[in-house]
Design an enzyme around this catalytic site. Structure first.
Site, mmCIF file in Angstrom:
data_model
loop_
_atom_site.group_PDB
_atom_site.id
_atom_site.type_symbol
_atom_site.label_atom_id
_atom_site.label_comp_id
_atom_site.label_asym_id
_atom_site.label_seq_id
_atom_site.Cartn_x
_atom_site.Cartn_y
_atom_site.Cartn_z
ATOM 1 N N ASP A 8 0.956 -1.197 0.190
ATOM 2 C CA ASP A 8 0.000 0.146 0.136
ATOM 3 C C ASP A 8 0.877 1.397 -0.102
ATOM 4 O OD1 ASP A 8 -2.498 1.483 0.382
ATOM 5 O OD2 ASP A 8 -1.597 1.586 2.645
ATOM 6 N N ASP A 10 -0.452 5.083 0.767
ATOM 7 C CA ASP A 10 -0.757 5.957 1.903
ATOM 8 C C ASP A 10 -0.782 5.302 3.179
ATOM 9 O OD1 ASP A 10 -1.429 8.945 0.615
ATOM 10 O OD2 ASP A 10 -2.563 7.412 -0.512
ATOM 11 N N LYS A 150 -8.512 -4.823 -3.715
ATOM 12 C CA LYS A 150 -7.366 -5.170 -4.004
ATOM 13 C C LYS A 150 -6.803 -6.394 -4.112
ATOM 14 C CE LYS A 150 -5.351 -1.030 -1.895
ATOM 15 N NZ LYS A 150 -4.214 -0.493 -0.672
ATOM 16 N N ASP A 173 -2.297 -0.623 5.820
ATOM 17 C CA ASP A 173 -2.987 -0.106 6.933
ATOM 18 C C ASP A 173 -4.481 0.222 7.039
ATOM 19 O OD1 ASP A 173 -3.157 1.989 4.825
ATOM 20 O OD2 ASP A 173 -3.150 3.511 6.578
ATOM 21 N N ASP A 177 -6.990 -3.105 2.540
ATOM 22 C CA ASP A 177 -5.686 -4.161 2.344
ATOM 23 C C ASP A 177 -6.112 -5.333 2.896
ATOM 24 O OD1 ASP A 177 -3.853 -2.072 1.286
ATOM 25 O OD2 ASP A 177 -3.938 -1.074 3.290
#
Length: 225
Positions: A8, A10, A150, A173, A177
């Site tokens: 990831d 951000d 994802k 995070d 995810d």
């Protein structure tokens, strides 16, 4: 050998004030295994990041709505339905929150992003009426189609590139995810991760943001020596 990575951006490669941490440029360009960037941001952002890191542009964008790998682009979801939901939201007094001049949704191919200041309940209501759903990444609310994630995109990317997803280490995070964590062989949530990511991961790192990611990558490098 170091393992391949699915990362990831951000909250994972950044600082708490949303800046890309310079350690990404120290650790990732010479990573001796595939690196996949998987983000909620629109398509151009991870492509640009991969370019400036000197990495192959192996990308998952828009929470799985876009896959770019081996020169091939795949789009999933129903962007028209997402925009119909956004328009219903706006008609009922909602505000996407970005102002009139913004690049947040300008290049977004498969979904619509709303600011964290937007009326979440109203947005979810409008999305549901159009058969869409909302994912909270901690940085924006994303109106997307069911089944887009994802994790699903990561499986498609691995098929395209002939990778084994079970060999990958995933770091993230946020709730977006969680599906990647379920697909990768081993997963790590940084310390700033939300509850959904923490529940889905194999490990929670002691440090947050890039502090946690960098510590993990350095440990993986040390183990490979």
């Amino acid at each position: 050998m170091v393992p391949p990575l699915v990362l990831d951006i951000d909250g994972t490669l950044t600082t708490p004030d949303h800046r890309l941490d310079s350690r990404a440029f120290e650790l990732l360009p010479n990573w001796d295994a595939p690196v996949v960037l998987a983000t909620g941001k629109s398509f151009p952002y991870p492509v640009a990041l991969a370019h400036f890191l000197g990495l192959p542009e192996t990308i998952i964008a828009e929470n799985g709505g876009v896959v770019y790998a081996d020169g091939r682009t795949e789009f999933t979801g129903d962007p028209e339905a997402c925009w119909d939901a956004a328009e219903t939201f706006i008609e009922r007094g909602g505000d996407l929150g970005w102002g009139t001049k913004t690049t947040v949704n300008r290049w977004r191919e498969t979904e619509v992003a709303a600011s964290m200041d937007a009326d979440e309940e109203l947005l979810r209501e409008a999305a549901a009426e159009h058969g869409q759903e909302v994912v909270d990444t901690g940085y924006a609310y994303h109106v997307k189609s069911p089944g887009v994630s994802k994790g699903v995109a990561f499986e498609l990317l691995c098929d395209i590139c002939e990778y084994d997803p079970g060999e990958f280490v995933a770091v993230g995070d946020s709730e977006n995810d969680a599906s990647t964590f379920a697909t990768a062989g081993e997963s790590y949530a940084v310390a700033n991760a939300d509850a959904a990511a923490r529940e889905a991961t194999d490990h929670v790192l002691e440090a947050g943001y890039m502090d946690g990611t960098a510590a993990l990558l350095e440990a993986l490098l040390a183990d490979a020596e």
